[in-house]
Design a protein around this motif. Structure first.
Motif, PDB file in Angstrom:
ATOM      1  N   ALA A 108       0.921  -1.209  -0.076  1.00 22.41           N
ATOM      2  CA  ALA A 108       0.071  -0.185   0.130  1.00 22.41           C
ATOM      3  C   ALA A 108       0.826   1.270   0.077  1.00 22.41           C
ATOM      4  O   ALA A 108       0.639   2.072  -0.678  1.00 22.41           O
ATOM      5  CB  ALA A 108      -0.807  -0.045   1.291  1.00 22.41           C
ATOM      6  N   ALA A 109       2.120   1.297   0.838  1.00 16.58           N
ATOM      7  CA  ALA A 109       2.801   2.328   0.948  1.00 16.58           C
ATOM      8  C   ALA A 109       3.621   2.478  -0.400  1.00 16.58           C
ATOM      9  O   ALA A 109       3.745   3.779  -0.806  1.00 16.58           O
ATOM     10  CB  ALA A 109       3.668   2.362   2.090  1.00 16.58           C
ATOM     11  N   GLY A 122      -2.113  20.284 -11.940  1.00 20.34           N
ATOM     12  CA  GLY A 122      -2.847  20.930 -10.739  1.00 20.34           C
ATOM     13  C   GLY A 122      -4.379  21.141 -11.203  1.00 20.34           C
ATOM     14  O   GLY A 122      -4.617  21.614 -12.039  1.00 20.34           O
ATOM     15  N   GLY A 123      -5.116  20.718 -10.157  1.00 21.86           N
ATOM     16  CA  GLY A 123      -6.779  20.767 -10.318  1.00 21.86           C
ATOM     17  C   GLY A 123      -7.379  19.552 -11.053  1.00 21.86           C
ATOM     18  O   GLY A 123      -8.551  19.295 -11.379  1.00 21.86           O
ATOM     19  N   LYS A 124      -6.551  18.528 -11.417  1.00 16.94           N
ATOM     20  CA  LYS A 124      -7.036  17.374 -12.428  1.00 16.94           C
ATOM     21  C   LYS A 124      -7.724  16.508 -11.454  1.00 16.94           C
ATOM     22  O   LYS A 124      -7.183  16.063 -10.445  1.00 16.94           O
ATOM     23  CB  LYS A 124      -6.007  16.914 -12.897  1.00 16.94           C
ATOM     24  CG  LYS A 124      -6.368  15.482 -13.830  1.00 16.94           C
ATOM     25  CD  LYS A 124      -5.300  14.949 -14.586  1.00 16.94           C
ATOM     26  CE  LYS A 124      -5.709  13.672 -15.379  1.00 16.94           C
ATOM     27  NZ  LYS A 124      -4.721  12.989 -16.051  1.00 16.94           N
ATOM     28  N   PRO A 125      -9.059  16.131 -11.668  1.00 17.98           N
ATOM     29  CA  PRO A 125      -9.739  15.124 -10.846  1.00 17.98           C
ATOM     30  C   PRO A 125      -8.871  13.791 -10.687  1.00 17.98           C
ATOM     31  O   PRO A 125      -8.326  13.302 -11.976  1.00 17.98           O
ATOM     32  CB  PRO A 125     -11.079  14.991 -11.481  1.00 17.98           C
ATOM     33  CG  PRO A 125     -10.895  15.500 -12.959  1.00 17.98           C
ATOM     34  CD  PRO A 125      -9.932  16.500 -12.795  1.00 17.98           C
ATOM     35  N   VAL A 126      -8.729  13.372  -9.482  1.00 19.89           N
ATOM     36  CA  VAL A 126      -8.200  11.973  -9.449  1.00 19.89           C
ATOM     37  C   VAL A 126      -8.972  11.102  -8.694  1.00 19.89           C
ATOM     38  O   VAL A 126      -9.480  11.408  -7.609  1.00 19.89           O
ATOM     39  CB  VAL A 126      -6.850  11.983  -8.748  1.00 19.89           C
ATOM     40  CG1 VAL A 126      -6.185  10.790  -8.528  1.00 19.89           C
ATOM     41  CG2 VAL A 126      -5.701  12.989  -9.660  1.00 19.89           C
ATOM     42  N   THR A 127      -9.046   9.867  -8.946  1.00 20.74           N
ATOM     43  CA  THR A 127      -9.853   8.645  -8.053  1.00 20.74           C
ATOM     44  C   THR A 127      -8.712   7.978  -7.373  1.00 20.74           C
ATOM     45  O   THR A 127      -7.877   7.247  -8.007  1.00 20.74           O
ATOM     46  CB  THR A 127     -10.570   7.837  -8.872  1.00 20.74           C
ATOM     47  OG1 THR A 127     -11.743   8.861  -9.454  1.00 20.74           O
ATOM     48  CG2 THR A 127     -11.354   6.667  -8.070  1.00 20.74           C
ATOM     49  N   VAL A 128      -8.686   7.871  -6.283  1.00 18.26           N
ATOM     50  CA  VAL A 128      -7.737   7.141  -5.537  1.00 18.26           C
ATOM     51  C   VAL A 128      -8.272   5.830  -5.196  1.00 18.26           C
ATOM     52  O   VAL A 128      -9.524   5.807  -4.591  1.00 18.26           O
ATOM     53  CB  VAL A 128      -7.405   7.993  -4.052  1.00 18.26           C
ATOM     54  CG1 VAL A 128      -6.142   6.900  -3.350  1.00 18.26           C
ATOM     55  CG2 VAL A 128      -6.815   9.103  -4.452  1.00 18.26           C
ATOM     56  N   THR A 129      -7.892   4.650  -5.393  1.00 18.28           N
ATOM     57  CA  THR A 129      -7.923   3.154  -5.378  1.00 18.28           C
ATOM     58  C   THR A 129      -7.263   2.410  -4.245  1.00 18.28           C
ATOM     59  O   THR A 129      -6.158   2.969  -3.806  1.00 18.28           O
ATOM     60  CB  THR A 129      -8.341   2.718  -6.503  1.00 18.28           C
ATOM     61  OG1 THR A 129      -6.845   2.532  -7.214  1.00 18.28           O
ATOM     62  CG2 THR A 129      -8.946   3.183  -7.612  1.00 18.28           C
ATOM     63  N   VAL A 130      -8.006   1.533  -3.772  1.00 15.26           N
ATOM     64  CA  VAL A 130      -7.183   0.576  -2.748  1.00 15.26           C
ATOM     65  C   VAL A 130      -5.933  -0.048  -3.672  1.00 15.26           C
ATOM     66  O   VAL A 130      -6.267  -0.617  -4.768  1.00 15.26           O
ATOM     67  CB  VAL A 130      -8.166  -0.329  -2.264  1.00 15.26           C
ATOM     68  CG1 VAL A 130      -7.347  -1.434  -1.260  1.00 15.26           C
ATOM     69  CG2 VAL A 130      -9.402   0.085  -1.546  1.00 15.26           C
ATOM     70  N   PRO A 131      -4.886   0.113  -3.085  1.00 20.08           N
ATOM     71  CA  PRO A 131      -3.637  -0.662  -3.890  1.00 20.08           C
ATOM     72  C   PRO A 131      -3.710  -2.145  -3.481  1.00 20.08           C
ATOM     73  O   PRO A 131      -4.587  -2.796  -2.979  1.00 20.08           O
ATOM     74  CB  PRO A 131      -2.379   0.096  -3.271  1.00 20.08           C
ATOM     75  CG  PRO A 131      -2.823   0.549  -1.875  1.00 20.08           C
ATOM     76  CD  PRO A 131      -4.276   0.688  -2.079  1.00 20.08           C
ATOM     77  N   ASP A 132      -2.324  -2.687  -3.957  1.00 24.16           N
ATOM     78  CA  ASP A 132      -2.118  -4.117  -3.671  1.00 24.16           C
ATOM     79  C   ASP A 132      -2.045  -4.170  -2.273  1.00 24.16           C
ATOM     80  O   ASP A 132      -1.458  -3.697  -1.492  1.00 24.16           O
ATOM     81  CB  ASP A 132      -0.894  -4.603  -4.413  1.00 24.16           C
ATOM     82  CG  ASP A 132      -0.610  -5.938  -4.046  1.00 24.16           C
ATOM     83  OD1 ASP A 132      -1.623  -6.596  -3.447  1.00 24.16           O
ATOM     84  OD2 ASP A 132       0.486  -6.505  -4.458  1.00 24.16           O
ATOM     85  N   ILE A 133      -2.999  -5.196  -1.642  1.00 26.66           N
ATOM     86  CA  ILE A 133      -3.104  -5.315  -0.191  1.00 26.66           C
ATOM     87  C   ILE A 133      -2.645  -6.711   0.162  1.00 26.66           C
ATOM     88  O   ILE A 133      -3.133  -7.719   1.040  1.00 26.66           O
ATOM     89  CB  ILE A 133      -4.232  -4.971   0.461  1.00 26.66           C
ATOM     90  CG1 ILE A 133      -5.503  -5.537  -0.314  1.00 26.66           C
ATOM     91  CG2 ILE A 133      -4.557  -3.384   0.481  1.00 26.66           C
ATOM     92  CD1 ILE A 133      -6.987  -5.166   0.355  1.00 26.66           C
ATOM     93  N   GLY A 134      -1.795  -7.222  -0.568  1.00 27.04           N
ATOM     94  CA  GLY A 134      -1.189  -8.486  -0.184  1.00 27.04           C
ATOM     95  C   GLY A 134      -2.136  -9.479  -0.493  1.00 27.04           C
ATOM     96  O   GLY A 134      -1.824 -10.858  -0.002  1.00 27.04           O
ATOM     97  N   GLY A 192      -8.131  -1.994  -5.919  1.00 19.38           N
ATOM     98  CA  GLY A 192      -8.830  -1.522  -6.961  1.00 19.38           C
ATOM     99  C   GLY A 192     -10.172  -0.708  -6.716  1.00 19.38           C
ATOM    100  O   GLY A 192     -10.879   0.084  -7.519  1.00 19.38           O
ATOM    101  N   SER A 193     -10.829  -0.935  -5.540  1.00 20.56           N
ATOM    102  CA  SER A 193     -11.724  -0.356  -4.980  1.00 20.56           C
ATOM    103  C   SER A 193     -11.543   1.140  -4.812  1.00 20.56           C
ATOM    104  O   SER A 193     -10.503   1.407  -4.259  1.00 20.56           O
ATOM    105  CB  SER A 193     -12.453  -0.867  -3.816  1.00 20.56           C
ATOM    106  OG  SER A 193     -12.695  -2.339  -3.787  1.00 20.56           O
TER     107      SER A 193
END
Length: 576
Positions: A108-109, A122-134, A192-193
């Motif tokens: 994750a880190a 700057g200002g671009k919309p970004v969706t943060v998702t769950v990374p690889d969690i083992g 990916g969520s």
């Protein structure tokens, strides 16, 4: 000692010097393979280390506060036989694979290294998702650390998720302003969520560190420690604040590690003192309905222990209903006598047996519900003479089907009709709001060898008597066999507790929070009933309706019970 096995710390993602925060076994204990032995904690995750073998604990080689790493000996076991001891070496490689997935924080880190390769401005919309969690799947969201409008830095923790063995924080791959939070407490998430949507403020600072993280993706906690120290030193808080953060999920900790004081000052991220506890303590607190944010930790670095949770519950119960529900650890309560300590053995022979897990959990919940909810019980009787005749006739007509219609099936159907007529009984309190439900999931108490459980019939309003009878029988069997899944005991709107097959005239059932009412049913008996001309024998069923007096008043409860009795007396009314 050919039959002595040394159980060691497996691969835990290349962390070094993780701290032992709980020791879960003692010499003389019998442990099974995969049973948790200790809980360790890095700066981003706490995890339980399981045993690689079954056996009896000869000695415990670590204590709370020790620093351990891969290969450190945890316990010495006396194996069941020499064959198992001989298998120690090849089997020792299995737990590392399992534990490599548990501290899902390292991947994750390291995720920002990949995420930040996406072009953005700057200002671009970004969706943060769950990374690889083992490789963990369907992990539960137990904390949300940001809200819409918050400014977050790259690497700042957004949510805390928990598997059955570890709790971990998921950091942001980008810096920006949160425009939407896509998860809520209790959600199950996977790689990916979606977590949040944010308006990016540029990720240039975030790209420098991930470049280093890529060759050592499994070492975020190890790398973070040197940067964390100056962050704490430079902060304006007193030195005591450092231990309180420790490995706890502080929303400000990740950005401070990324850019010690500048990131915090520039983004103005609020410091959120979130609870610092291991997965087992978090689970224990959830079972008791305790908000860990209100509990003061007595362990190292202000860590919350199980004893802290127990003490908080004792204070809350002593304080009584109402204010106790929001009482903090500093709050007081009624001055009650301590529980008596008695040496029962001096009066005669005794035998101590541990409570079953079901009784320990249900007992704590029942105690909380009894103290926190102002219970009132309305007792009434229903004439079920004709209904019982109908039930027997249906069973005789359908002998070959194998489905036996019970009185419970009729009760469920009648309760649904009553809930539709009196919707405040099909509601739950949520703070100052009353949440009315437009579905009808009915729970029923099932007696099992290990204690009472409450399976739930979902969408009971859409099912007929035979379908209800079949489903209650199937769920009751699963309950007796200990095979009920959590989903089969969730979502109830109203509960029925029937003692009809055992006895009694009436009783006070305890409300199953967050429901606001429960129906108790006792054994039916024949009684003389005046019909206007003479006394005639009728089969009468006692009904005991307990209700939450904060939501339901006495008149409404009496009407509900009377209407329910009328439905049972003449079941044709169900069709009206």
């Amino acid at each position: 000692m050919s039959n002595t096995i040394e159980v060691k710390v497996p691969d835990i993602g290349d962390f070094s010097e993780v701290e032992v925060i709980e020791v879960l076994v003692a010499p003389g204990d019998t442990v099974a393979a995969e049973q948790s032995l200790i809980t360790v904690e890095s700066d981003k995750a706490s995890m339980e280390i399981p045993s690689s073998h079954a056996g009896v604990v000869k000695s415990v080689m670590v204590k709370v506060g020790d620093k351990v790493k891969q290969g450190s000996v945890i316990v010495q076991l006396e194996a069941a036989d020499a064959k198992e001891a001989g298998a120690a070496k090849p089997q020792a490689a299995q737990p590392p694979a399992r534990q490599a997935a548990a501290p899902a924080v390292p991947p994750a880190a390291a995720e920002p290294a990949e995420a930040d390769t996406r072009p953005e401005s700057g200002g671009k919309p970004v969706t943060v998702t769950v990374p690889d969690i083992g490789g963990a799947t369907d992990v539960e969201v137990i904390e949300i650390m940001v809200a819409v409008g918050d400014t977050v830095a790259a690497e700042q923790s957004l949510i805390t998720v928990e598997s059955d063995k570890a709790s971990m924080e998921v950091p942001s791959s980008h810096a920006g302003v949160v425009t939407a939070v896509k998860v809520k407490l209790g959600d199950k998430v996977n790689q990916g969520s979606d977590i949040i949507e944010l308006r990016s403020t540029g990720a240039a600072p975030a790209k420098a560190e991930p470049a280093q993280a890529k060759p050592a993706a499994a070492e975020p906690a190890q790398r973070a420690e040197p940067a964390a120290a100056p962050a704490v030193a430079a902060a304006s808080e007193p030195p005591e604040a450092a231990p309180s953060s420790g490995g706890a999920p502080l929303a400000s900790t990740p950005p401070e590690r990324h850019s010690p004081t500048e990131a915090f000052a520039e983004t103005d991220v609020p410091l959120r003192n979130l609870p610092h506890a291991s997965p087992s303590v978090r689970k224990f607190a959830r079972e008791l309905g305790v908000n860990l944010a209100s509990v003061r930790g007595s362990g190292a670095k202000n860590r919350i222990t199980q004893d802290d949770v127990r003490q908080f519950v004792k204070q809350a119960l002593a304080a009584g209903p109402g204010p106790a529900a929001t009482m903090t650890a500093e709050g007081g309560g009624l001055n009650v006598l301590a529980w008596p300590k008695v040496d029962f053995a001096k009066f005669g022979e005794v035998e101590a047996k541990p409570l079953s897990r079901i009784k320990k959990i249900s007992g704590a919940n029942l105690h909380r519900n009894w103290v926190m909810i102002p219970h009132v019980t309305n007792n009434d009787q229903a004439d079920i003479t004709e209904l019982e005749a109908l039930r027997q006739a249906l069973n005789k007509e359908n002998e070959k089907s194998g489905i036996k219609v019970t009185m419970l099936a009729f009760l469920i159907k009648a309760v649904v009709a009553a809930l539709k007529k009196y919707p405040e009984f099909n509601a739950s309190l949520d703070g100052d709001n009353l949440v009315y439900k437009h579905y009808y999931h009915i729970g029923f108490a099932a007696d099992t060898p290990n204690g009472l459980v409450v399976p739930v019939i979902r969408d009971a309003d859409k099912k007929g008597i035979f379908e209800l009878a079949k489903e209650t029988a199937e769920l009751a069997k699963l309950a007796r066999d200990g095979k009920l899944s959590p989903s089969q005991m969730q979502g109830g709107c109203f509960s029925i507790s029937s003692l009809g097959g055992i006895g009694g005239t009436d009783f006070t059932p305890i409300i199953n929070a967050p429901e606001v009412a429960i129906l108790g049913v006792s054994r039916s008996t024949h009684a003389p009933v005046w019909n206007g001309k003479k006394f005639v024998p009728r089969l009468m069923l006692p009904l005991s309706l307990s209700y939450d007096h904060r939501v339901i008043d006495g008149a409404a409860a009496a009407r509900f019970n009377a209407y329910l009795g009328a439905l049972l007396a003449d079941f044709r009314r169900i069709a009206l």
